[in-house]
Design an enzyme around this catalytic site. Sequence first.
Site, PDB file in Angstrom:
ATOM      1  N   PRO A  73      39.890  36.769  40.250  1.00 38.74           N
ATOM      2  CA  PRO A  73      41.179  37.570  40.410  1.00 38.74           C
ATOM      3  C   PRO A  73      40.934  38.848  41.128  1.00 38.74           C
ATOM      4  CG  PRO A  73      40.616  37.451  38.146  1.00 38.74           C
ATOM      5  CD  PRO A  73      39.381  36.618  38.847  1.00 38.74           C
ATOM      6  N   ASP A  74      41.948  39.455  41.909  1.00 41.43           N
ATOM      7  CA  ASP A  74      41.780  40.689  42.469  1.00 41.43           C
ATOM      8  C   ASP A  74      42.180  41.759  41.264  1.00 41.43           C
ATOM      9  OD1 ASP A  74      44.328  40.404  42.645  1.00 41.43           O
ATOM     10  OD2 ASP A  74      44.681  40.360  44.761  1.00 41.43           O
ATOM     11  N   PHE A  75      42.374  42.745  41.746  1.00 38.86           N
ATOM     12  CA  PHE A  75      43.195  43.910  40.840  1.00 38.86           C
ATOM     13  C   PHE A  75      44.605  43.876  40.917  1.00 38.86           C
ATOM     14  CE2 PHE A  75      39.645  47.818  40.718  1.00 38.86           C
ATOM     15  CZ  PHE A  75      39.105  46.898  39.636  1.00 38.86           C
ATOM     16  N   ARG A  76      45.393  44.055  41.838  1.00 37.30           N
ATOM     17  CA  ARG A  76      46.526  44.354  42.024  1.00 37.30           C
ATOM     18  C   ARG A  76      47.753  42.991  42.129  1.00 37.30           C
ATOM     19  NH1 ARG A  76      43.738  48.286  43.688  1.00 37.30           N
ATOM     20  NH2 ARG A  76      43.787  50.514  42.648  1.00 37.30           N
ATOM     21  N   ASN A 147      33.581  44.361  47.353  1.00 37.16           N
ATOM     22  CA  ASN A 147      33.572  43.523  46.312  1.00 37.16           C
ATOM     23  C   ASN A 147      32.097  43.676  45.393  1.00 37.16           C
ATOM     24  OD1 ASN A 147      35.968  42.557  46.934  1.00 37.16           O
ATOM     25  ND2 ASN A 147      35.427  40.916  47.890  1.00 37.16           N
ATOM     26  N   ASP A 149      31.124  41.068  43.725  1.00 42.41           N
ATOM     27  CA  ASP A 149      30.834  39.662  43.475  1.00 42.41           C
ATOM     28  C   ASP A 149      29.365  38.956  43.962  1.00 42.41           C
ATOM     29  OD1 ASP A 149      31.793  38.922  45.998  1.00 42.41           O
ATOM     30  OD2 ASP A 149      33.961  38.719  44.923  1.00 42.41           O
ATOM     31  N   HIS A 166      30.910  49.588  46.673  1.00 39.98           N
ATOM     32  CA  HIS A 166      31.294  49.634  45.314  1.00 39.98           C
ATOM     33  C   HIS A 166      30.170  49.130  44.502  1.00 39.98           C
ATOM     34  CE1 HIS A 166      35.614  50.630  46.200  1.00 39.98           C
ATOM     35  NE2 HIS A 166      34.850  51.506  46.524  1.00 39.98           N
TER      36      HIS A 166
HETATM   37  P1  CNA Z   1      43.242  44.902  45.233  1.00 41.92           P
HETATM   38  O1  CNA Z   1      43.816  46.095  44.970  1.00 41.92           O
HETATM   39  O2  CNA Z   1      43.495  43.940  44.153  1.00 41.92           O
HETATM   40  O3  CNA Z   1      43.777  44.232  46.438  1.00 41.92           O
HETATM   41  C1  CNA Z   1      43.707  42.907  47.080  1.00 41.92           C
HETATM   42  C2  CNA Z   1      44.597  42.816  48.350  1.00 41.92           C
HETATM   43  O4  CNA Z   1      44.205  41.590  48.719  1.00 41.92           O
HETATM   44  C3  CNA Z   1      46.118  42.800  47.835  1.00 41.92           C
HETATM   45  O5  CNA Z   1      46.756  43.282  48.981  1.00 41.92           O
HETATM   46  C4  CNA Z   1      46.695  41.231  48.002  1.00 41.92           C
HETATM   47  O6  CNA Z   1      47.753  41.104  48.436  1.00 41.92           O
HETATM   48  C5  CNA Z   1      45.504  40.782  48.673  1.00 41.92           C
HETATM   49  N1  CNA Z   1      45.183  39.252  48.692  1.00 41.92           N
HETATM   50  C6  CNA Z   1      44.813  38.708  47.526  1.00 41.92           C
HETATM   51  N2  CNA Z   1      44.438  37.536  47.660  1.00 41.92           N
HETATM   52  C7  CNA Z   1      44.767  37.050  48.981  1.00 41.92           C
HETATM   53  C8  CNA Z   1      44.982  36.004  49.781  1.00 41.92           C
HETATM   54  N3  CNA Z   1      44.662  34.749  49.216  1.00 41.92           N
HETATM   55  N4  CNA Z   1      45.448  35.966  51.176  1.00 41.92           N
HETATM   56  C9  CNA Z   1      45.760  37.133  51.647  1.00 41.92           C
HETATM   57  N5  CNA Z   1      45.865  38.520  50.996  1.00 41.92           N
HETATM   58  C10 CNA Z   1      45.380  38.428  49.598  1.00 41.92           C
HETATM   59  O7  CNA Z   1      41.545  44.975  45.673  1.00 41.92           O
HETATM   60  P2  CNA Z   1      40.767  45.791  46.489  1.00 41.92           P
HETATM   61  O8  CNA Z   1      39.645  45.315  47.012  1.00 41.92           O
HETATM   62  O9  CNA Z   1      41.620  46.515  47.572  1.00 41.92           O
HETATM   63  O10 CNA Z   1      40.392  47.106  45.407  1.00 41.92           O
HETATM   64  C11 CNA Z   1      39.336  47.668  45.546  1.00 41.92           C
HETATM   65  C12 CNA Z   1      38.692  47.246  44.242  1.00 41.92           C
HETATM   66  C13 CNA Z   1      38.857  45.880  43.542  1.00 41.92           C
HETATM   67  C14 CNA Z   1      37.175  47.377  44.204  1.00 41.92           C
HETATM   68  O11 CNA Z   1      36.506  48.473  43.539  1.00 41.92           O
HETATM   69  C15 CNA Z   1      36.657  46.232  43.855  1.00 41.92           C
HETATM   70  O12 CNA Z   1      35.164  46.398  43.120  1.00 41.92           O
HETATM   71  C16 CNA Z   1      37.423  45.580  42.905  1.00 41.92           C
HETATM   72  N6  CNA Z   1      37.285  44.204  42.583  1.00 41.92           N
HETATM   73  C17 CNA Z   1      36.534  43.258  43.237  1.00 41.92           C
HETATM   74  C18 CNA Z   1      36.555  42.151  42.899  1.00 41.92           C
HETATM   75  C19 CNA Z   1      35.390  41.091  43.362  1.00 41.92           C
HETATM   76  O13 CNA Z   1      34.310  41.522  43.676  1.00 41.92           O
HETATM   77  N7  CNA Z   1      35.703  39.945  43.809  1.00 41.92           N
HETATM   78  C20 CNA Z   1      37.505  41.372  42.125  1.00 41.92           C
HETATM   79  C21 CNA Z   1      38.497  42.212  41.465  1.00 41.92           C
HETATM   80  C22 CNA Z   1      38.324  43.848  41.715  1.00 41.92           C
END
Ligand code: CNA
Length: 318
Positions: A73-76, A147, A149, A166
């Site tokens: 999952p992402d954050f937002r 990321n 991950d 990060h």
């Molecule tokens: P965020 O703030 O959660 O934003 C993610 C963005 O991606 C949003 O605008 C979503 O609409 C978009 N999105 C998600 N899935 C899709 C998709 N399938 N197609 C198109 N768009 C999509 O995350 P950010 O990366 O901007 O924030 C930075 C943080 C999140 C960092 O400090 C990370 O360490 C942290 N994070 C990382 C992971 C990971 O490593 N996979 C997971 C969760 C959070």
Amino acid sequence: MTVSDQPTSTSRKEHSQKAGKASSVKSAPLVKVPSVGGKLKNLNDIAALILYKRCKNIIIIAGAGISTASGIPDFRTPGTGLYDNLQQYNIPCPEAIFDIDYFTYNPKPFFSLVKELYPGNYQPNYIHYFVKMLHEKGLLLKMYTQNIDGLERKAGIPSEKLVEAHGTFSTASCHSCCKPFPAKIAQEAIMNDKIPRCKACSGIVKPDIVFFGEDLPKRFYRFSKDFVNADLVFIMGTSLEIEPFASIVDSARSYVPRLLLNRDLVGPFKRKPMRNTDVAELGDLIENIKRLVGILGWEEKMDELIRAHTHPVRIFNK
Ligand code: CNA
């Protein structure tokens, strides 16, 4: 004059020759090369810049959205994002789980969550392999990722091309005395619901991922040297909400084309009108990257690359 108004003077044969190996473009639709400084409209224009070798130094700026298709999952994202699913940790606000002051006060929620996020539980997806493909074609200048991950490394993107802004789980250190600690041993402890402790001072050991309130790795701060050489920037799967990372999108020269691939408009792409050289393709990232790969005529190469990674040839010694 918009790009689509321009007559094309280039035949498919010339186009293939200019674009390099004929085989790499044989199934690509004919694309018109955009004029220098002209308005860029869509993925076709971006693909043309790559096929005609107008852009050979691509910087990728990525966030959690590139890994949602891998199951992380992402954050937002409302509903599925981590910030909407942290009730079980009983923390004052969602950001607290990655806040260094809160971690010092109570590290348990972080260690419970991180058990799920540890690299090894997830596999790279089409987007990570697309970046690897850019590297194999000599087009990747650098990938700046937020990321943690580890899926970029897992997809085979070499560490010298990667800036894990990060941090990473691949190293760990003591939160009190900063002494390095073996990452594998930290991981074993965390997986067994134990808090890893420093052998020198008994401080809490944490993977070297960057928390809110901590500084980014030194490597990140060399970004201006990379961006001065960039001729195309891709921004993928990020809300561009976290500084100082978010501001690097404005570090390339102002005429350098930028492509946003995301569900929604973020950062400078929210401004109206957008820059002439900015293109936003909204929607699902995998679908849009597959569309771009189709226009570039790289489908077969992508399939081969993914197959080679996911089913490596095994040599058996008799
Ligand atoms: P965020 O703030 O959660 O934003 C993610 C963005 O991606 C949003 O605008 C979503 O609409 C978009 N999105 C998600 N899935 C899709 C998709 N399938 N197609 C198109 N768009 C999509 O995350 P950010 O990366 O901007 O924030 C930075 C943080 C999140 C960092 O400090 C990370 O360490 C942290 N994070 C990382 C992971 C990971 O490593 N996979 C997971 C969760 C959070």
